[in-house]
Enzyme design. Structure first.
Site, mmCIF file in Angstrom:
data_model
loop_
_atom_site.group_PDB
_atom_site.id
_atom_site.type_symbol
_atom_site.label_atom_id
_atom_site.label_comp_id
_atom_site.label_asym_id
_atom_site.label_seq_id
_atom_site.Cartn_x
_atom_site.Cartn_y
_atom_site.Cartn_z
ATOM 1 N N HIS A 1 -10.928 -7.723 5.145
ATOM 2 C CA HIS A 1 -9.956 -6.667 5.354
ATOM 3 C C HIS A 1 -9.899 -5.930 6.324
ATOM 4 O O HIS A 1 -10.936 -5.187 6.932
ATOM 5 C CB HIS A 1 -10.069 -5.045 4.310
ATOM 6 C CG HIS A 1 -8.930 -4.046 4.013
ATOM 7 N ND1 HIS A 1 -8.088 -4.613 3.276
ATOM 8 C CD2 HIS A 1 -8.282 -3.471 5.430
ATOM 9 C CE1 HIS A 1 -6.349 -3.358 3.168
ATOM 10 N NE2 HIS A 1 -7.253 -2.980 4.557
ATOM 11 N N HIS B 1 -7.544 -4.768 9.953
ATOM 12 C CA HIS B 1 -6.891 -4.413 10.936
ATOM 13 C C HIS B 1 -7.104 -4.868 12.833
ATOM 14 O O HIS B 1 -7.901 -4.277 12.736
ATOM 15 C CB HIS B 1 -6.434 -2.892 11.070
ATOM 16 C CG HIS B 1 -6.002 -2.952 9.580
ATOM 17 N ND1 HIS B 1 -4.593 -2.889 9.220
ATOM 18 C CD2 HIS B 1 -6.982 -2.467 8.573
ATOM 19 C CE1 HIS B 1 -4.634 -2.560 7.510
ATOM 20 N NE2 HIS B 1 -5.653 -1.905 7.655
ATOM 21 N N LYS C 1 -0.678 -8.759 0.298
ATOM 22 C CA LYS C 1 -0.490 -7.858 0.898
ATOM 23 C C LYS C 1 0.203 -6.132 -0.203
ATOM 24 O O LYS C 1 2.158 -6.717 0.435
ATOM 25 C CB LYS C 1 -1.050 -7.390 1.735
ATOM 26 C CG LYS C 1 -1.740 -4.799 1.709
ATOM 27 C CD LYS C 1 -2.769 -5.749 1.510
ATOM 28 C CE LYS C 1 -2.442 -3.902 1.237
ATOM 29 N NZ LYS C 1 -3.520 -3.779 2.700
ATOM 30 N N HIS D 1 -3.132 -2.137 -1.450
ATOM 31 C CA HIS D 1 -3.627 -0.468 -1.713
ATOM 32 C C HIS D 1 -3.091 -0.259 -2.309
ATOM 33 O O HIS D 1 -2.317 0.143 -3.079
ATOM 34 C CB HIS D 1 -2.156 -0.347 0.035
ATOM 35 C CG HIS D 1 -2.670 1.106 0.378
ATOM 36 N ND1 HIS D 1 -3.223 1.097 1.643
ATOM 37 C CD2 HIS D 1 -2.785 2.239 -0.120
ATOM 38 C CE1 HIS D 1 -3.571 2.600 1.882
ATOM 39 N NE2 HIS D 1 -3.450 3.044 0.783
ATOM 40 N N HIS E 1 -10.508 -1.526 -0.411
ATOM 41 C CA HIS E 1 -10.741 -0.035 -0.366
ATOM 42 C C HIS E 1 -10.761 1.181 -1.620
ATOM 43 O O HIS E 1 -10.242 1.811 -1.481
ATOM 44 C CB HIS E 1 -9.713 0.666 1.534
ATOM 45 C CG HIS E 1 -8.649 0.395 0.993
ATOM 46 N ND1 HIS E 1 -7.573 0.562 0.535
ATOM 47 C CD2 HIS E 1 -7.437 -0.244 2.382
ATOM 48 C CE1 HIS E 1 -6.755 0.853 0.758
ATOM 49 N NE2 HIS E 1 -6.850 -0.071 1.457
ATOM 50 N N ASP F 1 -11.812 -2.075 6.623
ATOM 51 C CA ASP F 1 -10.671 -1.986 6.375
ATOM 52 C C ASP F 1 -10.760 -0.643 8.483
ATOM 53 O O ASP F 1 -10.355 0.171 8.205
ATOM 54 C CB ASP F 1 -10.265 -0.279 5.655
ATOM 55 C CG ASP F 1 -8.780 -0.231 5.454
ATOM 56 O OD1 ASP F 1 -8.077 -0.914 6.188
ATOM 57 O OD2 ASP F 1 -8.245 1.040 5.436
ATOM 58 N N ALA G 1 -3.841 7.467 10.436
ATOM 59 C CA ALA G 1 -4.818 7.863 9.557
ATOM 60 C C ALA G 1 -5.138 6.408 10.608
ATOM 61 O O ALA G 1 -5.096 5.139 10.622
ATOM 62 C CB ALA G 1 -4.607 7.166 8.104
#
Ligand code: NCD
Ligand code: ZN
Length: 355
Positions: A14, A16, A100, A137, A175, A248, A264
């Site tokens: 996971h 980004h 996702k 999520h 997560h 994450d 965030a």
């Protein structure tokens, strides 16, 4: 000689990476530690189909030396309008590992997310039929629900019913942050797994407010109370195959974090494995790190385990105060930078350069 531990080359399930200058600034950190990473699709505009994902994957590879060996695995952004055809295309691509599900409005760049799970049921059925994984999520977005309860309420209202209605669908609760989430995964059989971040293992919500408000500890799902952190720690070191590594790592420019309405996301890619090693050592469970970091995720995704090895040494090093990004930070002024987790502090494990 420093103590060391060698494990099969791990994967980050996971991550980004963003795009443009930010991508360029961060991707080397992950490529230095992991063979594969599941790249999240929450760009603006979102990565909604295989064609877009393959183009994005190429942009990622273009930032790295040709012989890097890093293999980005793509996740597609599920929307109310995702088609059955795009499920088929995803199932056929060796570079796409699922869709996702972002509940609309749940987190960064999630406005195009799913407004109501009922709207995507036929698409989820097609995914179940074709063995395409759903990455979730797991938070409700209802403002009336306390931000610390949003994962537990999502499990009760959305995930448990989905699991009952479509048990063949393979799901990763991304997560996971609560005991409720851990219990749900444990009670759900082989088709449900969860990723665990280093920061949710290392910190509780007290760390967000330690002698002041700390924007670099703010992420979604938000850090929870200590009892939940303990449940995550137990799960991570349990050796159970349904729990595996997903950082994450979510970079934002400093000016967007240190802001009256800060974004965030916590950046951990610079020291991801080292942070997990610290966690497993603190639990006297370094022998469980390899399964968690290198085996369970590959097995769940039905991909071969990696063949190489990485070595971590017990050597102290100082995390830089920031990492530069080759663009202007409009919220802050001046050149942009990312503030990594533990900036200016000491980490006690260090990944050795690989042969
Ligand atoms: C992520 C981001 O910044 O893209 N933020 C975060 O706090 N984790 C989005 C997400 O995974 O929720
Ligand atoms: Zn994320």
């Amino acid at each position: 000689m420093a103590a060391s531990i060698s494990i099969t080359t791990p994967d980050d399930w996971h991550l980004h990476l963003r795009d443009g200058a930010m991508l360029q600034a961060v991707v080397g950190h992950t490529a230095a530690q992991f063979r594969r990473a599941l790249v999240m699709p929450n760009l603006a505009p979102p990565v909604t189909d295989t064609t877009m994902a393959l183009a994005y994957r190429q942009r990622i590879l273009d930032c790295l030396p040709a012989d890097t060996g890093f293999d980005p695995v793509m996740s597609l952004y599920l929307t109310d309008n995702t088609s059955i055809d795009s499920v088929r295309a995803a199932a056929e691509s060796p570079h796409v590992a699922g869709f996702k599900l972002y509940p609309a409005g749940a987190t960064t760049n999630s406005d195009a997310g799913v407004t109501n799970i009922a709207r995507v049921m036929t698409v989820l059925e097609a995914m179940a039929d074709q063995g395409v994984v759903l990455q979730v999520h797991g938070e409700v977005t209802d403002d009336h629900v306390d931000v610390f309860d949003r994962e537990a309420v999502f499990i009760e209202q959305v995930l448990a019913p989905l699991r009952r209605d479509l048990p063949e669908l393979r799901i990763v609760l991304e997560h996971v942050t609560t005991r409720d989430g851990i219990d749900f995964v444990r009670g759900s059989g082989d088709n449900v797994a969860a990723t665990l971040t280093a920061h949710h293992l290392l910190f509780s919500r007290n760390d967000l407010f330690r002698r002041g408000i700390r924007p670099h500890y703010y992420c979604l799902p938000i850090l929870k109370r200590r009892q939940h952190q303990e449940a995550l720690l137990q799960a991570a070191v349990s050796g159970e195959s349904s729990f595996f590594l997903g950082t994450d790592s979510a970079p934002h420019l400093r000016g967007r974090k240190e802001h009256s309405c800060g974004c965030a996301g916590i950046y951990t890619a610079h020291g991801a494995l080292e942070l997990y090693a610290e966690v497993f050592e603190s639990m006297q469970a370094l022998d469980k790190l390899e399964g968690f970091a290198s085996h369970h995720g590959a097995d769940f995704y039905r991909l071969p385990r990696n063949s190489g090895q990485v070595t971590l040494e017990q050597v102290e090093w100082e995390v830089p105060a920031n990492y530069p990004v080759e663009e202007k930070d409009s919220a802050q002024g001046g050149m942009a930078e990312i503030v990594p987790l533990r900036a200016g502090e000491t980490l006690c494990w260090r990944l050795c350069d690989q042969a």
